[in-house]
Design a protein around this motif. Structure first.
Motif, PDB file in Angstrom:
ATOM      1  N   PHE A 157       0.808  -1.219   0.000  1.00 52.69           N
ATOM      2  CA  PHE A 157       0.000   0.000   0.000  1.00 52.69           C
ATOM      3  C   PHE A 157       0.846   1.276   0.000  1.00 52.69           C
ATOM      4  O   PHE A 157       0.303   2.373  -0.017  1.00 52.69           O
ATOM      5  CB  PHE A 157      -0.953   0.008   1.198  1.00 52.69           C
ATOM      6  CG  PHE A 157      -2.105  -0.932   1.030  1.00 52.69           C
ATOM      7  CD1 PHE A 157      -3.300  -0.505   0.471  1.00 52.69           C
ATOM      8  CD2 PHE A 157      -1.998  -2.259   1.421  1.00 52.69           C
ATOM      9  CE1 PHE A 157      -4.355  -1.373   0.302  1.00 52.69           C
ATOM     10  CE2 PHE A 157      -3.042  -3.142   1.265  1.00 52.69           C
ATOM     11  CZ  PHE A 157      -4.237  -2.698   0.695  1.00 52.69           C
ATOM     12  N   GLY A 158       2.156   1.120   0.037  1.00 52.51           N
ATOM     13  CA  GLY A 158       3.016   2.289   0.003  1.00 52.51           C
ATOM     14  C   GLY A 158       2.939   3.149   1.252  1.00 52.51           C
ATOM     15  O   GLY A 158       3.020   4.371   1.183  1.00 52.51           O
ATOM     16  N   VAL A 159       2.777   2.502   2.403  1.00 51.53           N
ATOM     17  CA  VAL A 159       2.763   3.223   3.683  1.00 51.53           C
ATOM     18  C   VAL A 159       3.995   2.791   4.473  1.00 51.53           C
ATOM     19  O   VAL A 159       4.617   1.781   4.162  1.00 51.53           O
ATOM     20  CB  VAL A 159       1.472   2.953   4.501  1.00 51.53           C
ATOM     21  CG1 VAL A 159       0.240   3.440   3.751  1.00 51.53           C
ATOM     22  CG2 VAL A 159       1.329   1.495   4.862  1.00 51.53           C
ATOM     23  N   SER A 160       4.318   3.557   5.477  1.00 48.62           N
ATOM     24  CA  SER A 160       5.486   3.205   6.282  1.00 48.62           C
ATOM     25  C   SER A 160       5.213   1.915   7.062  1.00 48.62           C
ATOM     26  O   SER A 160       4.059   1.560   7.336  1.00 48.62           O
ATOM     27  CB  SER A 160       5.820   4.331   7.258  1.00 48.62           C
ATOM     28  OG  SER A 160       4.837   4.404   8.277  1.00 48.62           O
ATOM     29  N   ALA A 161       6.288   1.249   7.424  1.00 45.00           N
ATOM     30  CA  ALA A 161       6.159   0.034   8.232  1.00 45.00           C
ATOM     31  C   ALA A 161       5.487   0.361   9.559  1.00 45.00           C
ATOM     32  O   ALA A 161       4.653  -0.406  10.048  1.00 45.00           O
ATOM     33  CB  ALA A 161       7.526  -0.606   8.450  1.00 45.00           C
ATOM     34  N   ALA A 162       5.815   1.516  10.133  1.00 44.46           N
ATOM     35  CA  ALA A 162       5.215   1.920  11.411  1.00 44.46           C
ATOM     36  C   ALA A 162       3.702   2.055  11.281  1.00 44.46           C
ATOM     37  O   ALA A 162       2.950   1.614  12.159  1.00 44.46           O
ATOM     38  CB  ALA A 162       5.832   3.226  11.899  1.00 44.46           C
ATOM     39  N   THR A 163       3.247   2.652  10.178  1.00 48.73           N
ATOM     40  CA  THR A 163       1.800   2.795   9.952  1.00 48.73           C
ATOM     41  C   THR A 163       1.144   1.433   9.823  1.00 48.73           C
ATOM     42  O   THR A 163       0.082   1.188  10.406  1.00 48.73           O
ATOM     43  CB  THR A 163       1.532   3.636   8.697  1.00 48.73           C
ATOM     44  OG1 THR A 163       2.064   4.944   8.895  1.00 48.73           O
ATOM     45  CG2 THR A 163       0.052   3.728   8.384  1.00 48.73           C
ATOM     46  N   ALA A 164       1.758   0.533   9.060  1.00 53.13           N
ATOM     47  CA  ALA A 164       1.188  -0.804   8.875  1.00 53.13           C
ATOM     48  C   ALA A 164       1.122  -1.559  10.201  1.00 53.13           C
ATOM     49  O   ALA A 164       0.108  -2.200  10.506  1.00 53.13           O
ATOM     50  CB  ALA A 164       2.006  -1.588   7.855  1.00 53.13           C
ATOM     51  N   PHE A 165       2.166  -1.466  11.008  1.00 55.69           N
ATOM     52  CA  PHE A 165       2.159  -2.151  12.304  1.00 55.69           C
ATOM     53  C   PHE A 165       1.129  -1.521  13.239  1.00 55.69           C
ATOM     54  O   PHE A 165       0.460  -2.222  14.006  1.00 55.69           O
ATOM     55  CB  PHE A 165       3.553  -2.144  12.935  1.00 55.69           C
ATOM     56  CG  PHE A 165       4.440  -3.227  12.401  1.00 55.69           C
ATOM     57  CD1 PHE A 165       4.373  -4.521  12.897  1.00 55.69           C
ATOM     58  CD2 PHE A 165       5.336  -2.962  11.373  1.00 55.69           C
ATOM     59  CE1 PHE A 165       5.171  -5.528  12.396  1.00 55.69           C
ATOM     60  CE2 PHE A 165       6.150  -3.966  10.872  1.00 55.69           C
ATOM     61  CZ  PHE A 165       6.068  -5.249  11.370  1.00 55.69           C
ATOM     62  N   GLN A 166       0.971  -0.201  13.165  1.00 50.57           N
ATOM     63  CA  GLN A 166      -0.046   0.474  13.985  1.00 50.57           C
ATOM     64  C   GLN A 166      -1.442   0.009  13.589  1.00 50.57           C
ATOM     65  O   GLN A 166      -2.273  -0.310  14.449  1.00 50.57           O
ATOM     66  CB  GLN A 166       0.073   1.984  13.821  1.00 50.57           C
ATOM     67  CG  GLN A 166      -0.930   2.767  14.643  1.00 50.57           C
ATOM     68  CD  GLN A 166      -0.850   4.259  14.345  1.00 50.57           C
ATOM     69  OE1 GLN A 166      -0.632   4.657  13.206  1.00 50.57           O
ATOM     70  NE2 GLN A 166      -1.038   5.072  15.365  1.00 50.57           N
ATOM     71  N   ARG A 167      -1.706  -0.076  12.282  1.00 46.15           N
ATOM     72  CA  ARG A 167      -3.020  -0.544  11.813  1.00 46.15           C
ATOM     73  C   ARG A 167      -3.248  -1.995  12.212  1.00 46.15           C
ATOM     74  O   ARG A 167      -4.361  -2.374  12.560  1.00 46.15           O
ATOM     75  CB  ARG A 167      -3.147  -0.386  10.307  1.00 46.15           C
ATOM     76  CG  ARG A 167      -3.123   1.052   9.822  1.00 46.15           C
ATOM     77  CD  ARG A 167      -4.416   1.775  10.174  1.00 46.15           C
ATOM     78  NE  ARG A 167      -4.335   3.186   9.908  1.00 46.15           N
ATOM     79  CZ  ARG A 167      -4.916   3.805   8.901  1.00 46.15           C
ATOM     80  NH1 ARG A 167      -5.627   3.126   8.038  1.00 46.15           N
ATOM     81  NH2 ARG A 167      -4.802   5.098   8.758  1.00 46.15           N
TER      82      ARG A 167
END
Length: 137
Positions: free
Chosen positions: A111-121
């Motif tokens: 999805f082209g998001v940061s790893a931090a964003t993906a882990f937060q989601r």
């Protein structure tokens, strides 16, 4: 791999259902979407500007106007909007759904998001859907 780079070889069916394999992870598709993808693969739209696709190149699920290139993300968004499909809500919903089936690092790249964003989601998806919806607000 990005969603726009999916090829027809990522789609497969068996007795358990229809799947798109994303980074070695088969994702079960809803029957309606599976039928649409199957029909799309069976009758591809040839709209290449320059020359026919090289026989050795990939068969993109979303082929672009230039031979051997996938459709750009902006064109995919435009097509979705032409059908009154909300892209941001659909993207967020797809990301939350993917996060329940794929590792967050794969979703990050997809999805082209940061790893931090993906882990937060992923953390929110495991806890409570209310937290995820609050992020979309």
């Amino acid at each position: 791999m990005r969603i726009k780079e999916l090829t027809t070889s990522h789609f497969h069916q068996n007795d358990a259902g229809a799947f798109l394999t994303i980074d070695r992870h088969p994702v079960l598709l809803p029957p309606t979407l599976a039928r649409l993808i199957k029909a799309h693969i069976a009758s591809p739209q040839a709209s290449l500007m320059l020359k026919p696709r090289a026989s050795s190149g990939p068969d993109y699920l979303f082929p672009g106007r230039h031979a051997g290139r996938p459709l750009s993300a902006s064109h995919i968004i435009k097509r979705l909007r032409n059908h009154d499909l909300p892209t941001r809500a659909a993207r967020n919903t797809a990301m939350i759904t993917a996060i329940t089936e794929l590792p967050p690092i794969v979703v990050s790249d997809l999805f082209g998001v940061s790893a931090a964003t993906a882990f937060q989601r992923a953390k929110f998806a495991q806890q409570n859907w209310t937290d995820c919806l609050a992020l979309q607000g």
